[in-house]
Design an enzyme around this catalytic site. Structure first.
Site, PDB file in Angstrom:
ATOM      1  N   SER A   1       0.618  -1.271   0.078  1.00 61.80           N
ATOM      2  CA  SER A   1      -0.167  -0.161   0.109  1.00 61.80           C
ATOM      3  C   SER A   1       0.741   1.387   0.145  1.00 61.80           C
ATOM      4  O   SER A   1       1.422   1.439   0.826  1.00 61.80           O
ATOM      5  CB  SER A   1      -0.823   0.223   1.157  1.00 61.80           C
ATOM      6  OG  SER A   1      -1.590   1.219   1.429  1.00 61.80           O
TER       7      SER A   1
ATOM      8  N   HIS B   1      -0.696  -1.224  -4.396  1.00 61.72           N
ATOM      9  CA  HIS B   1      -2.057  -0.784  -3.916  1.00 61.72           C
ATOM     10  C   HIS B   1      -2.115   0.625  -3.648  1.00 61.72           C
ATOM     11  O   HIS B   1      -1.275   1.152  -3.142  1.00 61.72           O
ATOM     12  CB  HIS B   1      -2.280  -1.685  -2.573  1.00 61.72           C
ATOM     13  CG  HIS B   1      -3.520  -1.491  -2.015  1.00 61.72           C
ATOM     14  ND1 HIS B   1      -4.704  -2.217  -2.572  1.00 61.72           N
ATOM     15  CD2 HIS B   1      -4.071  -0.582  -1.105  1.00 61.72           C
ATOM     16  CE1 HIS B   1      -5.986  -1.883  -1.861  1.00 61.72           C
ATOM     17  NE2 HIS B   1      -5.455  -0.641  -0.977  1.00 61.72           N
TER      18      HIS B   1
ATOM     19  N   ASP C   1      -4.513   3.977  -2.508  1.00 54.71           N
ATOM     20  CA  ASP C   1      -5.634   4.412  -1.747  1.00 54.71           C
ATOM     21  C   ASP C   1      -6.006   5.741  -1.980  1.00 54.71           C
ATOM     22  O   ASP C   1      -5.211   6.328  -1.609  1.00 54.71           O
ATOM     23  CB  ASP C   1      -5.395   4.263  -0.033  1.00 54.71           C
ATOM     24  CG  ASP C   1      -5.114   2.651   0.433  1.00 54.71           C
ATOM     25  OD1 ASP C   1      -6.033   1.875   0.156  1.00 54.71           O
ATOM     26  OD2 ASP C   1      -3.948   2.313   0.762  1.00 54.71           O
TER      27      ASP C   1
ATOM     28  N   MET D   1      -8.531   8.652  -1.379  1.00 51.59           N
ATOM     29  CA  MET D   1      -9.297   8.793  -0.363  1.00 51.59           C
ATOM     30  C   MET D   1      -9.805  10.704  -0.657  1.00 51.59           C
ATOM     31  O   MET D   1      -9.030  11.428  -0.819  1.00 51.59           O
ATOM     32  CB  MET D   1      -8.864   8.917   0.898  1.00 51.59           C
ATOM     33  CG  MET D   1      -8.142   7.430   1.292  1.00 51.59           C
ATOM     34  SD  MET D   1      -7.850   7.121   2.592  1.00 51.59           S
ATOM     35  CE  MET D   1      -6.075   7.536   2.813  1.00 51.59           C
TER      36      MET D   1
ATOM     37  N   HIS E   1      -7.783   1.357  -4.913  1.00 50.14           N
ATOM     38  CA  HIS E   1      -8.973   1.205  -3.919  1.00 50.14           C
ATOM     39  C   HIS E   1      -9.590   2.592  -3.795  1.00 50.14           C
ATOM     40  O   HIS E   1      -9.002   3.445  -3.305  1.00 50.14           O
ATOM     41  CB  HIS E   1      -8.219   0.746  -2.832  1.00 50.14           C
ATOM     42  CG  HIS E   1      -9.172   0.766  -1.420  1.00 50.14           C
ATOM     43  ND1 HIS E   1      -8.830   0.269  -0.158  1.00 50.14           N
ATOM     44  CD2 HIS E   1     -10.526   0.830  -1.389  1.00 50.14           C
ATOM     45  CE1 HIS E   1      -9.896   0.585   0.579  1.00 50.14           C
ATOM     46  NE2 HIS E   1     -10.656   0.645   0.001  1.00 50.14           N
TER      47      HIS E   1
ATOM     48  N   MET F   1     -12.019   5.155  -2.033  1.00 46.89           N
ATOM     49  CA  MET F   1     -12.626   5.330  -1.089  1.00 46.89           C
ATOM     50  C   MET F   1     -13.148   6.799  -1.180  1.00 46.89           C
ATOM     51  O   MET F   1     -12.875   7.987  -0.604  1.00 46.89           O
ATOM     52  CB  MET F   1     -11.592   5.431   0.223  1.00 46.89           C
ATOM     53  CG  MET F   1     -11.337   3.869   0.665  1.00 46.89           C
ATOM     54  SD  MET F   1     -10.144   3.739   1.903  1.00 46.89           S
ATOM     55  CE  MET F   1      -8.616   3.816   0.650  1.00 46.89           C
TER      56      MET F   1
ATOM     57  N   MET G   1     -12.005  -5.481   4.186  1.00 49.02           N
ATOM     58  CA  MET G   1     -11.446  -4.411   5.173  1.00 49.02           C
ATOM     59  C   MET G   1     -11.192  -5.133   6.346  1.00 49.02           C
ATOM     60  O   MET G   1     -12.221  -5.686   6.954  1.00 49.02           O
ATOM     61  CB  MET G   1     -12.038  -3.071   5.080  1.00 49.02           C
ATOM     62  CG  MET G   1     -12.381  -2.282   3.892  1.00 49.02           C
ATOM     63  SD  MET G   1     -10.904  -1.950   2.975  1.00 49.02           S
ATOM     64  CE  MET G   1      -9.777  -0.938   4.266  1.00 49.02           C
TER      65      MET G   1
ATOM     66  N   PHE H   1      -7.074   5.036   7.034  1.00 45.69           N
ATOM     67  CA  PHE H   1      -5.636   5.230   7.707  1.00 45.69           C
ATOM     68  C   PHE H   1      -4.622   3.900   7.464  1.00 45.69           C
ATOM     69  O   PHE H   1      -5.235   3.145   7.815  1.00 45.69           O
ATOM     70  CB  PHE H   1      -5.530   5.742   8.985  1.00 45.69           C
ATOM     71  CG  PHE H   1      -6.345   7.166   9.231  1.00 45.69           C
ATOM     72  CD1 PHE H   1      -5.760   8.307   9.046  1.00 45.69           C
ATOM     73  CD2 PHE H   1      -7.834   7.297   9.408  1.00 45.69           C
ATOM     74  CE1 PHE H   1      -6.354   9.827   8.902  1.00 45.69           C
ATOM     75  CE2 PHE H   1      -8.397   8.411   9.655  1.00 45.69           C
ATOM     76  CZ  PHE H   1      -7.688   9.667   9.160  1.00 45.69           C
ATOM     77  N   GLY H   2      -3.421   4.133   7.333  1.00 44.27           N
ATOM     78  CA  GLY H   2      -2.580   3.308   7.308  1.00 44.27           C
ATOM     79  C   GLY H   2      -2.107   3.105   8.832  1.00 44.27           C
ATOM     80  O   GLY H   2      -2.370   4.002   9.800  1.00 44.27           O
ATOM     81  N   GLY H   3      -1.358   1.983   9.326  1.00 40.03           N
ATOM     82  CA  GLY H   3      -0.709   1.895  10.565  1.00 40.03           C
ATOM     83  C   GLY H   3      -1.945   1.446  11.554  1.00 40.03           C
ATOM     84  O   GLY H   3      -1.500   1.453  12.871  1.00 40.03           O
TER      85      GLY H   3
ATOM     86  N   ASP I   1      -7.263  -6.031   3.547  1.00 39.83           N
ATOM     87  CA  ASP I   1      -6.490  -4.752   3.520  1.00 39.83           C
ATOM     88  C   ASP I   1      -6.711  -4.369   4.988  1.00 39.83           C
ATOM     89  O   ASP I   1      -7.709  -3.880   5.557  1.00 39.83           O
ATOM     90  CB  ASP I   1      -7.366  -3.879   2.452  1.00 39.83           C
ATOM     91  CG  ASP I   1      -6.552  -2.505   2.483  1.00 39.83           C
ATOM     92  OD1 ASP I   1      -5.502  -2.263   3.194  1.00 39.83           O
ATOM     93  OD2 ASP I   1      -7.337  -1.581   1.713  1.00 39.83           O
ATOM     94  N   GLY I   2      -5.709  -3.948   5.632  1.00 41.16           N
ATOM     95  CA  GLY I   2      -5.825  -3.327   6.807  1.00 41.16           C
ATOM     96  C   GLY I   2      -5.021  -3.976   7.930  1.00 41.16           C
ATOM     97  O   GLY I   2      -5.262  -5.134   8.301  1.00 41.16           O
ATOM     98  N   GLY I   3      -3.912  -3.781   8.478  1.00 37.92           N
ATOM     99  CA  GLY I   3      -3.018  -4.257   9.751  1.00 37.92           C
ATOM    100  C   GLY I   3      -2.563  -5.449   9.272  1.00 37.92           C
ATOM    101  O   GLY I   3      -2.022  -6.165  10.357  1.00 37.92           O
TER     102      GLY I   3
ATOM    103  N   GLY J   1       0.882  -2.415   4.406  1.00 40.11           N
ATOM    104  CA  GLY J   1       1.319  -1.270   4.573  1.00 40.11           C
ATOM    105  C   GLY J   1       2.399  -0.763   5.528  1.00 40.11           C
ATOM    106  O   GLY J   1       3.683  -0.953   5.053  1.00 40.11           O
TER     107      GLY J   1
HETATM  108  C1  DX5 Z   1      -6.701   1.867   4.830  1.00 35.93           C
HETATM  109  C2  DX5 Z   1      -6.268   1.353   3.392  1.00 35.93           C
HETATM  110  C3  DX5 Z   1      -5.042   0.500   3.615  1.00 35.93           C
HETATM  111  C4  DX5 Z   1      -3.771   0.801   4.473  1.00 35.93           C
HETATM  112  C5  DX5 Z   1      -3.080  -0.280   4.613  1.00 35.93           C
HETATM  113  O1  DX5 Z   1      -7.941   2.572   4.574  1.00 35.93           O
HETATM  114  O2  DX5 Z   1      -7.083   0.972   2.652  1.00 35.93           O
HETATM  115  O3  DX5 Z   1      -4.635   0.106   2.181  1.00 35.93           O
HETATM  116  O4  DX5 Z   1      -3.028   1.892   4.175  1.00 35.93           O
HETATM  117  O5  DX5 Z   1      -1.938  -0.161   5.553  1.00 35.93           O
HETATM  118  P1  DX5 Z   1      -1.657  -0.977   6.775  1.00 35.93           P
HETATM  119  O6  DX5 Z   1      -0.862  -2.298   6.144  1.00 35.93           O
HETATM  120  O7  DX5 Z   1      -0.698  -0.282   7.710  1.00 35.93           O
HETATM  121  O8  DX5 Z   1      -2.874  -1.152   7.575  1.00 35.93           O
HETATM  122 ZN    ZN Z   2      -6.569  -0.168   0.734  1.00 34.46          ZN
END
Ligand code: DX5
Ligand code: ZN
Length: 223
Positions: A10, A35, A37, A39, A68, A70, A139, A145-147, A175-177, A197
């Site tokens: 990501s 990937h 994102d 937004m 992706h 959003m 999701m 947000f990442g992280g 996708d996520g964490g 990410g």
């Molecule tokens: C969150 C995004 C993810 C995110 C992934 O809205 O869709 O793609 O950035 O990052 P991590 O792996 O840190 O959750």
């Molecule tokens: Zn994403």
């Protein structure tokens, strides 16, 4: 036939002050997609990755772009992101507009259509859309947000979607964490596409991390 495990870094979590270098590094490290994102500050409480980022990614890798969206009413913007080179385009059914028509439009424009499904959205709410999807992005955090930390309560849904993936033929992605400590259970549910990410960017050796994530999944799901 089962699909190969694939990792989709990501770019939101990359160091954007050296973005071209980051794209080159993950490409050389063996990533399968990039990937991205996108937004809009309305569907999610954050802004990210507009057309300049897609152009930069396109210019520095041959990897397919996993886009992706959003965005509120994403149907208004499909041609825009396809023209920028989106290969897989995900829309959120929670974001309004006619999701079925938009998925058909993505396919008509030559990209692979997918839905991204929020943690709070049930399988029943999206089941009619599944035959229209090549990829389904479940999701495992609230989008924006990442992280963030992986939400284990999403595993029940992953199990149900994994069974439906076999029936309908779409690829199940998360996708996520995602990190080495939690990737096994989604893999056991039938997930083959992993967005990663913060567990990747900023680390010393991208190649080692990508290989080890793939190895953990492959060992957990022998043919
Ligand atoms: C969150 C995004 C993810 C995110 C992934 O809205 O869709 O793609 O950035 O990052 P991590 O792996 O840190 O959750
Ligand atoms: Zn994403």
């Amino acid at each position: 036939m089962s699909r190969p495990i694939n990792i989709r870094p990501s770019i939101l979590c990359a160091d954007h002050s050296i973005l071209a270098e980051e794209i080159r590094r993950v490409t050389e490290a063996g990533a399968d997609y990039i990937h991205i994102d996108v937004m809009d500050g309305s569907f999610v409480p954050n802004f990210g990755c507009g057309s300049e980022i897609l152009k930069t990614v396109k210019a520095h890798t041959h990897l397919p772009m996993d886009v992706h969206l959003m965005l509120v009413e994403p149907g208004r913007h499909i041609k825009f992101f396809r023209d920028l080179g989106g290969d897989v385009i995900y829309i959120h059914p929670e974001a309004g507009g006619n999701t079925g028509d938009t998925l058909r439009e993505i396919r008509a424009l030559g990209a692979a259509p997918g839905i991204a499904v929020n943690p709070g959205t049930s399988v029943e709410a999206v089941v009619d859309l599944l035959p229209l999807c090549d990829h389904v992005l479940a999701m495992t955090v609230e989008p924006g947000f990442g992280g963030q930390s992986f939400m284990p309560e999403t595993l029940v849904k992953l199990e149900a979607l994994g069974a439906l993936a076999k029936e309908y033929g779409f690829e199940l992605c998360v996708d996520g964490g995602i990190s080495a400590v939690n990737i096994t259970k989604p893999a056991l549910c039938g997930v083959t596409g992993f967005v990663v990410g913060s567990a990747l960017f900023g680390q010393e050796d991208y190649g080692t991390i990508l290989k080890s994530l793939t190895r953990i999944c492959t060992e957990a799901t022998p043919l």
